[in-house]
Design a protein around this motif. Structure first.
Motif, mmCIF file in Angstrom:
data_model
loop_
_atom_site.group_PDB
_atom_site.id
_atom_site.type_symbol
_atom_site.label_atom_id
_atom_site.label_comp_id
_atom_site.label_asym_id
_atom_site.label_seq_id
_atom_site.Cartn_x
_atom_site.Cartn_y
_atom_site.Cartn_z
ATOM 1 N N ALA A 139 64.185 86.751 -63.595
ATOM 2 C CA ALA A 139 64.149 85.317 -63.902
ATOM 3 C C ALA A 139 65.574 84.781 -63.854
ATOM 4 O O ALA A 139 66.518 85.473 -64.227
ATOM 5 N N ARG A 140 65.717 83.554 -63.343
ATOM 6 C CA ARG A 140 67.032 82.907 -63.271
ATOM 7 C C ARG A 140 67.400 82.209 -64.557
ATOM 8 O O ARG A 140 68.516 82.271 -65.038
ATOM 9 N N ASP A 141 66.412 81.484 -65.053
ATOM 10 C CA ASP A 141 66.642 80.642 -66.219
ATOM 11 C C ASP A 141 65.277 80.363 -66.834
ATOM 12 O O ASP A 141 64.255 80.455 -66.142
ATOM 13 N N ALA A 142 65.268 80.032 -68.105
ATOM 14 C CA ALA A 142 63.975 79.776 -68.747
ATOM 15 C C ALA A 142 64.146 78.805 -69.898
ATOM 16 O O ALA A 142 65.198 78.764 -70.541
ATOM 17 N N ALA A 143 63.116 78.010 -70.139
ATOM 18 C CA ALA A 143 63.090 77.114 -71.300
ATOM 19 C C ALA A 143 61.751 77.278 -71.985
ATOM 20 O O ALA A 143 60.713 77.375 -71.328
ATOM 21 N N VAL A 144 61.798 77.335 -73.321
ATOM 22 C CA VAL A 144 60.558 77.411 -74.095
ATOM 23 C C VAL A 144 60.392 76.076 -74.814
ATOM 24 O O VAL A 144 61.342 75.581 -75.425
ATOM 25 N N LEU B 112 27.243 76.295 -72.983
ATOM 26 C CA LEU B 112 28.536 76.869 -72.631
ATOM 27 C C LEU B 112 29.063 77.741 -73.761
ATOM 28 O O LEU B 112 28.861 77.445 -74.943
ATOM 29 N N ARG B 113 29.735 78.790 -73.377
ATOM 30 C CA ARG B 113 30.318 79.711 -74.335
ATOM 31 C C ARG B 113 31.608 79.094 -74.917
ATOM 32 O O ARG B 113 32.448 78.582 -74.174
ATOM 33 N N LEU B 114 31.759 79.161 -76.225
ATOM 34 C CA LEU B 114 33.007 78.711 -76.849
ATOM 35 C C LEU B 114 33.814 79.927 -77.284
ATOM 36 O O LEU B 114 33.291 81.023 -77.414
ATOM 37 N N SER B 115 35.094 79.699 -77.501
ATOM 38 C CA SER B 115 35.993 80.774 -77.936
ATOM 39 C C SER B 115 36.703 80.329 -79.217
ATOM 40 O O SER B 115 36.714 79.147 -79.546
ATOM 41 N N PRO B 116 37.324 81.271 -79.900
ATOM 42 C CA PRO B 116 38.093 80.878 -81.088
ATOM 43 C C PRO B 116 39.212 79.915 -80.692
ATOM 44 O O PRO B 116 39.786 80.041 -79.612
ATOM 45 N N LEU B 117 39.503 78.969 -81.579
ATOM 46 C CA LEU B 117 40.552 77.987 -81.294
ATOM 47 C C LEU B 117 41.912 78.594 -81.634
ATOM 48 O O LEU B 117 42.145 78.994 -82.773
ATOM 49 N N PRO B 118 42.802 78.703 -80.667
ATOM 50 C CA PRO B 118 44.114 79.280 -80.972
ATOM 51 C C PRO B 118 44.873 78.424 -81.983
ATOM 52 O O PRO B 118 44.741 77.206 -81.985
ATOM 53 N N THR B 119 45.629 79.071 -82.821
ATOM 54 C CA THR B 119 46.403 78.326 -83.818
ATOM 55 C C THR B 119 47.869 78.239 -83.425
ATOM 56 O O THR B 119 48.637 77.519 -84.040
ATOM 57 N N GLN B 120 48.275 79.015 -82.441
ATOM 58 C CA GLN B 120 49.651 78.860 -81.954
ATOM 59 C C GLN B 120 49.675 78.882 -80.430
ATOM 60 O O GLN B 120 48.898 79.572 -79.786
ATOM 61 N N ARG B 121 50.572 78.060 -79.906
ATOM 62 C CA ARG B 121 50.749 77.975 -78.453
ATOM 63 C C ARG B 121 52.226 78.041 -78.142
ATOM 64 O O ARG B 121 53.044 77.460 -78.853
ATOM 65 N N HIS B 122 52.559 78.723 -77.081
ATOM 66 C CA HIS B 122 53.950 78.779 -76.621
ATOM 67 C C HIS B 122 53.955 78.566 -75.122
ATOM 68 O O HIS B 122 53.219 79.237 -74.398
ATOM 69 N N VAL B 123 54.787 77.629 -74.670
ATOM 70 C CA VAL B 123 54.820 77.284 -73.255
ATOM 71 C C VAL B 123 56.238 77.470 -72.731
ATOM 72 O O VAL B 123 57.191 76.982 -73.348
ATOM 73 N N ALA B 124 56.362 78.191 -71.634
ATOM 74 C CA ALA B 124 57.697 78.414 -71.061
ATOM 75 C C ALA B 124 57.733 77.983 -69.606
ATOM 76 O O ALA B 124 56.746 78.123 -68.866
#
Ligand code: MLT
Ligand code: ZN
Length: 470
Positions: free
Chosen positions: A310-315, A212-224
């Motif tokens: 968008a009505r409303d958002a939370a990060v 399987l192909r691997l990818s670079p490991l992200p160092t930052q994540r943001h979820v909204a």
């Protein structure tokens, strides 16, 4: 008396575990939703590729059909035996070794029964990402996800499982082992046969290992978590993010307001917004660079709110909140169990056609019966939603008609009735009805060429008799 097939396996592969009694076979004879059930002579659990080959060889010698099974998390009955012919469930769960991780080559070699989550964790320990994520990853196996060409939430950025497979080892219908495990990124030295098997649902060969192909490991994540008025508004938000942070967008999921409400009611959790929305988007950005992704995301969300998209958002502020946001999405399928029967649809249409599809299919279902309800959620960024129709007790018999009306809208939108879950046995008749006959005929020719005796997972993907039609 012992069936001669069983005796043949015992002789050829003494280390292969065999369960032939009702109790030992039980978990393997039904699917995870309990809607399909079949019978088998036995369940064979080999621990080596050579033993898989021995089982397939014995099956061929004795006219026994082979039903491969991984984690048994499939939603289309592809791993459950069907029909009356003698058959064996070939369970690959004992073949779970991770044979090798190559950091600079960015590859991971694993056996078919390796649990996806274990493979992901092993990659992460080496600072690499195996970018395949879906709710069942704690039980689903490498072989199963290849056989179904699974999608999941990260296909948006990384592609489906097909794009992650660099090498394959498989046992073919004659019991021979085909091996292409060098994991070359470039190889034009002939037909790329591994692509015949990916997504073939065990009908052309049995995957025993993969690179399987691997990818670079992200160092930052943001979820909204974002409330929007409509799927069309969600698409405008998607387009806005494609313009600004497009390469970092690793998930863009749509959920109807009622889907999330059902999760809150039955599975718990808390809505991260003050008011419930008609629709929600759950999105994730991830990256390696030190760029200011967080502030950029917040700026884009404010701009989307100003524009009325968008009505409303939370990060999410921290890892724990990210998990809570994602749980609202990942528990949607589980919450369905509390409601009754779910008629599932795994639809792909052009991304831009999705609002139109959802509107037309919703109207068609409502017109069919007023007591049916909808559970619409999924991978909007890929043009793939799970348009599930929930039927209260007593309306179970509507299934066929529901599938018809929904799939007719799919066809009118030039879409596909199977985006990531496969055809299995659940959608065989609908595929026959809707796929152009010419394409079905070519699929049948391929099947006959690779499995002339129709012993590999017969009745799945193609109708059982298809193989014998000239
Ligand atoms: C999902 O996207 O959550 C999965 O494909 C499962 C499902 O459709 O139920
Ligand atoms: Zn999905």
């Amino acid at each position: 008396v012992t069936h001669p097939f069983i005796a043949a396996v015992q002789a050829a592969a003494p280390n292969c575990r065999l369960a032939c009694d009702a109790t030992g076979m039980e978990p393997f004879l039904t699917d995870c939703r309990g809607i399909f059930r079949g019978d088998a002579l036995c369940v064979a659990s080999p621990s080596t590729t050579a033993d898989v080959a021995a089982v397939v060889g014995a099956a061929r010698a004795h006219g026994v059909a082979v039903v491969p099974q991984g984690g048994n998390t499939g939603l289309a009955g592809g791993a459950t035996p069907m029909g009356r012919q003698p058959q064996v469930v070939l369970h690959l769960g004992r073949m779970r070794a991770i044979r090798r991780i190559d950091r600079v080559g960015m590859t991971l070699e694993a056996e078919a029964g390796c649990i996806l989550q274990s493979a992901k964790e092993a990659a992460q320990e080496k600072g690499r990402l195996l970018p395949i994520s879906f709710a069942a990853e704690g039980s689903a196996t490498v072989g199963g996800m290849i056989a179904t060409n699974a999608g999941g939430i990260n296909a948006l950025r990384y592609g489906t499982v097909r794009q992650q497979v660099l090498g394959l080892e498989a046992v073919m219908s004659d019991g021979s082992v085909l091996r292409a495990m060098s994991g070359l990124r470039k190889d034009n030295s002939g037909y790329d046969w591994k692509h015949w098997l990916i997504g073939s649902e065990g009908t052309l060969g049995i995957v025993t290992a993969a690179v399987l192909r691997l990818s670079p490991l992200p160092t930052q994540r943001h979820v909204a978590f974002v409330a929007v008025d409509s799927p069309a508004a969600a698409l405008r938000l998607l387009e806005r993010l494609q313009d600004s942070v497009g390469n970092a967008l690793s998930a863009f999921e749509l959920m109807s307001g009622t889907s999330v409400a059902r999760v809150l009611q039955h599975q718990g959790g808390r809505l991260p917004l003050e008011q419930a929305g008609a629709w929600y988007v759950l999105l994730e950005l991830s990256d390696q660079a030190a760029a200011q992704l967080g502030p950029q995301l917040e700026a884009e969300l404010f701009a989307a709110m100003d524009a009325g998209d968008a009505r409303d958002a939370a990060v999410a502020d921290n890892l724990d909140q990210m998990r809570q946001f994602w749980a609202l999405r990942e528990n949607i399928t589980e919450a369905e169990r509390h409601v009754g029967r779910s008629f599932k649809h795994d639809v792909a249409v052009a991304v831009s056609a999705m609002p139109d599809f959802i509107e037309r299919a919703s109207a068609a279902v409502t017109a069919l019966h007023a007591d049916l309800s909808l559970n619409v959620f999924g991978h909007l960024g890929d043009g793939n939603v799970h348009f599930n129709v929930l039927a209260p007790d007593g309306l179970e018999s509507l299934g066929e008609r529901v599938h018809h009306v929904v799939h007719d809208v799919v066809a009118a939108c030039e879409g596909s009735i199977a985006a990531e879950h496969g055809i299995g046995q659940y959608r065989v008749t609908e595929l026959q009805r809707l796929k152009p006959p010419q394409e079905m005929a070519w699929m049948a020719r391929v099947k006959r060429a690779l499995d002339p005796e129709n012993l590999l997972n017969p009745g799945k993907l193609l109708p059982a008799e298809q193989n014998h039609v000239a």
